[in-house]
Design a protein around this motif. Structure first.
Motif, PDB file in Angstrom:
ATOM      1  N   ARG A 316     116.109  51.578   6.121  1.00 54.94           N
ATOM      2  CA  ARG A 316     114.847  51.877   6.806  1.00 54.94           C
ATOM      3  C   ARG A 316     114.394  53.312   6.522  1.00 54.94           C
ATOM      4  NH1 ARG A 316     114.042  48.273  11.394  1.00 54.94           N
ATOM      5  NH2 ARG A 316     115.092  46.329  10.771  1.00 54.94           N
ATOM      6  N   VAL A 317     115.343  54.242   6.565  1.00 59.66           N
ATOM      7  CA  VAL A 317     114.992  55.638   6.282  1.00 59.66           C
ATOM      8  C   VAL A 317     114.468  55.771   4.859  1.00 59.66           C
ATOM      9  CG1 VAL A 317     115.903  57.978   6.025  1.00 59.66           C
ATOM     10  CG2 VAL A 317     116.611  56.579   7.981  1.00 59.66           C
ATOM     11  N   LEU A 318     115.145  55.162   3.907  1.00 58.88           N
ATOM     12  CA  LEU A 318     114.709  55.244   2.508  1.00 58.88           C
ATOM     13  C   LEU A 318     113.331  54.621   2.333  1.00 58.88           C
ATOM     14  CD1 LEU A 318     115.297  56.009  -0.415  1.00 58.88           C
ATOM     15  CD2 LEU A 318     116.449  53.786  -0.672  1.00 58.88           C
ATOM     16  N   ALA A 319     113.090  53.475   2.952  1.00 58.18           N
ATOM     17  CA  ALA A 319     111.779  52.828   2.837  1.00 58.18           C
ATOM     18  C   ALA A 319     110.681  53.722   3.409  1.00 58.18           C
ATOM     19  CB  ALA A 319     111.794  51.477   3.542  1.00 58.18           C
ATOM     20  N   PHE A 320     110.948  54.352   4.542  1.00 56.11           N
ATOM     21  CA  PHE A 320     109.971  55.247   5.169  1.00 56.11           C
ATOM     22  C   PHE A 320     109.657  56.436   4.256  1.00 56.11           C
ATOM     23  CE2 PHE A 320     109.351  59.134   7.708  1.00 56.11           C
ATOM     24  CZ  PHE A 320     108.189  58.810   8.387  1.00 56.11           C
ATOM     25  N   LEU A 321     110.694  57.064   3.720  1.00 53.37           N
ATOM     26  CA  LEU A 321     110.477  58.220   2.859  1.00 53.37           C
ATOM     27  C   LEU A 321     109.791  57.818   1.556  1.00 53.37           C
ATOM     28  CD1 LEU A 321     113.864  60.037   3.478  1.00 53.37           C
ATOM     29  CD2 LEU A 321     111.618  60.707   4.367  1.00 53.37           C
ATOM     30  N   ASP A 322     110.198  56.683   0.985  1.00 56.17           N
ATOM     31  CA  ASP A 322     109.530  56.207  -0.232  1.00 56.17           C
ATOM     32  C   ASP A 322     108.049  55.952   0.023  1.00 56.17           C
ATOM     33  OD1 ASP A 322     111.772  56.332  -1.837  1.00 56.17           O
ATOM     34  OD2 ASP A 322     112.154  54.179  -1.841  1.00 56.17           O
ATOM     35  N   ARG A 323     107.740  55.420   1.174  1.00 53.20           N
ATOM     36  CA  ARG A 323     106.339  55.105   1.479  1.00 53.20           C
ATOM     37  C   ARG A 323     105.496  56.374   1.592  1.00 53.20           C
ATOM     38  NH1 ARG A 323     103.490  50.805   3.370  1.00 53.20           N
ATOM     39  NH2 ARG A 323     101.641  51.252   4.622  1.00 53.20           N
ATOM     40  N   HIS A 324     106.040  57.380   2.277  1.00 53.13           N
ATOM     41  CA  HIS A 324     105.202  58.537   2.585  1.00 53.13           C
ATOM     42  C   HIS A 324     105.375  59.710   1.629  1.00 53.13           C
ATOM     43  CE1 HIS A 324     103.615  56.699   6.170  1.00 53.13           C
ATOM     44  NE2 HIS A 324     104.838  56.354   6.535  1.00 53.13           N
ATOM     45  N   LEU A 325     106.470  59.761   0.887  1.00 54.09           N
ATOM     46  CA  LEU A 325     106.652  60.853  -0.070  1.00 54.09           C
ATOM     47  C   LEU A 325     106.454  60.408  -1.513  1.00 54.09           C
ATOM     48  CD1 LEU A 325     109.672  62.807   1.469  1.00 54.09           C
ATOM     49  CD2 LEU A 325     107.217  63.129   1.844  1.00 54.09           C
ATOM     50  N   TRP A 326     106.665  59.119  -1.787  1.00 52.77           N
ATOM     51  CA  TRP A 326     106.415  58.570  -3.119  1.00 52.77           C
ATOM     52  C   TRP A 326     105.196  57.662  -3.140  1.00 52.77           C
ATOM     53  CZ3 TRP A 326     108.255  60.042  -7.659  1.00 52.77           C
ATOM     54  CH2 TRP A 326     109.468  60.765  -7.712  1.00 52.77           C
ATOM     55  N   HIS A 327     104.602  57.405  -1.970  1.00 50.38           N
ATOM     56  CA  HIS A 327     103.404  56.572  -1.846  1.00 50.38           C
ATOM     57  C   HIS A 327     103.637  55.171  -2.406  1.00 50.38           C
ATOM     58  CE1 HIS A 327     101.495  60.241  -0.603  1.00 50.38           C
ATOM     59  NE2 HIS A 327     101.811  60.819  -1.746  1.00 50.38           N
ATOM     60  N   LYS A 328     104.862  54.688  -2.190  1.00 46.93           N
ATOM     61  CA  LYS A 328     105.168  53.320  -2.584  1.00 46.93           C
ATOM     62  C   LYS A 328     104.698  52.359  -1.504  1.00 46.93           C
ATOM     63  CE  LYS A 328     109.187  54.180  -5.519  1.00 46.93           C
ATOM     64  NZ  LYS A 328     110.549  53.703  -5.859  1.00 46.93           N
ATOM     65  N   ALA A 329     104.438  51.126  -1.910  1.00 43.92           N
ATOM     66  CA  ALA A 329     104.022  50.097  -0.959  1.00 43.92           C
ATOM     67  C   ALA A 329     105.263  49.513  -0.293  1.00 43.92           C
ATOM     68  CB  ALA A 329     103.224  49.019  -1.661  1.00 43.92           C
ATOM     69  N   ALA A 330     106.029  50.380   0.342  1.00 45.94           N
ATOM     70  CA  ALA A 330     107.283  49.966   0.978  1.00 45.94           C
ATOM     71  C   ALA A 330     107.017  49.607   2.432  1.00 45.94           C
ATOM     72  CB  ALA A 330     108.318  51.082   0.880  1.00 45.94           C
ATOM     73  N   ALA A 331     107.430  48.421   2.831  1.00 46.04           N
ATOM     74  CA  ALA A 331     107.293  48.021   4.226  1.00 46.04           C
ATOM     75  C   ALA A 331     108.382  48.695   5.049  1.00 46.04           C
ATOM     76  CB  ALA A 331     107.413  46.504   4.350  1.00 46.04           C
TER      77      ALA A 331
END
Length: 344
Positions: A316-331
């Motif tokens: 969950r932490v990785l998905a959150f960081l990927d979404r907001h720091l890498w702008h990935k479409a991570a749920a």
């Protein structure tokens, strides 16, 4: 967490076994670096298998003539020349703990090749009451931006992650990026030239594990004589007296009172059976952020107390960081998660 103990001998031995190998690095011109270590991370435990290069004991500022130190964890190889950074703030009731605690949380992120990790020490109460801890954390963010080229960090993408009392510091840091009165004036380390423009302590994402976000509500959560005495033992040294008598300081230490639409995204994770910091504090913080239009995810850690670890928590932490720091479409799911153990 609010009360933490140093690593056990067994945990320390396991960590040393894990952090094996060696690696070198080029010294920054005019500023020799501390020794480096190399760590190999199991691909079964992380999404990638990059080595983690650990640089220990880096001075990030001085307070009262004493150095404050950080450890920097970098991937080898990185996926890009400049990576987002995650700064970890340890727990310990604002009176104990070490940056070593961050080595339990950061390597899994760094081993993806997508992040630089930094774990910091900060000053302790009662010698240094609030807001010294916040000033230390903000100084660390400014230093990391000043050293961003040295460590391959993108200064536009910095997150902060804290647990328990460290979560409280992280959440206030995240919600006070524009408040000059709480910035502090700690300097860059000797040898760093100040840039032409002021360095910002703003962060672009916050991860808060079971940190108290409303200090008045936290204090009021103690209802038995034993709990009240314990709460005074925690908070009186932080504020220089009982929180009701230091209402302005307690409010300044409460992230919920700083929330506005300019705040970065938050990931709040909290045990539903936490008997140290009530779950309702993170729930109220989530509601306040959502009302302000700030992206926020609240993840209940089902049937768990204070402090937690687990593979799904890491995801969950990785998905959150990927979404907001890498702008990935991570749920980033807000569904309850099961913990596997408490932190070592």
């Amino acid at each position: 967490m609010i009360r933490r103990h140093p690593l056990t001998l067994a945990a320390a031995a396991a960590l040393l076994a894990w952090l094996s190998g060696c690696a070198g690095a080029q010294a920054t011109a005019g500023r020799p670096r501390p020794p480096l270590e190399a760590a190999s991370t199991s691909a079964a435990e992380t999404p990638a298998a990059a080595r983690v290069i650990v640089e220990r004991g880096v001075e990030y500022t001085r307070a009262g003539g004493e150095p404050l130190l950080a450890d920097v964890l970098r991937p080898d190889p990185p996926v890009a020349a400049r990576l987002p950074a995650v700064v970890y703030i340890h727990g310990g009731s604002w009176k104990q703990g070490t940056r070593e605690q961050g080595h339990e949380f950061l390597p899994q992120l760094v081993a993806t090749g997508r992040y630089v990790g930094v774990t910091i020490d900060h000053r302790f109460v009662p010698a240094f009451p609030w807001p010294a801890q916040l000033h230390d954390a903000k100084a660390a963010i400014r230093w990391l931006r000043a050293a961003s080229e040295q460590y391959g960090v993108d200064p536009r993408r910095i997150a902060v992650w804290g647990e328990s009392s460290g979560g409280q510091i992280a959440s206030v840091l995240g919600t006070t990026g524009g408040e000059a009165a709480l910035e502090g004036d700690l300097p860059l380390p000797q040898g760093f030239r100040p840039p032409g423009t002021p360095l910002s302590s703003r962060v672009q994402a916050v991860v808060d594990f079971c940190g108290p976000t409303d200090m008045a509500d936290f204090f009021a959560s103690a209802t038995t004589p034993e709990a009240v005495a314990d709460m005074h033992g925690r908070l009186d040294p932080l504020f220089g007296g009982p929180p009701p008598e230091r209402a302005d300081l307690a409010r300044s230490a409460s992230a919920i009172h700083h929330v506005d639409a300019q705040d970065p995204p938050f990931l709040l994770m909290h045990g539903t059976r936490d008997d140290v910091v009530p779950f309702r504090l993170s729930a109220a913080m989530h509601e306040a952020l959502s009302r302000a239009g700030v992206p926020s995810v609240l993840v209940p850690v089902a049937d768990w107390g204070h402090g937690f670890r687990g593979a799904e928590i890491d995801r969950r932490v990785l998905a959150f960081l990927d979404r907001h720091l890498w702008h990935k479409a991570a749920a980033v799911s807000g569904e309850p998660v099961r913990a596997e153990r408490t932190p070592d």
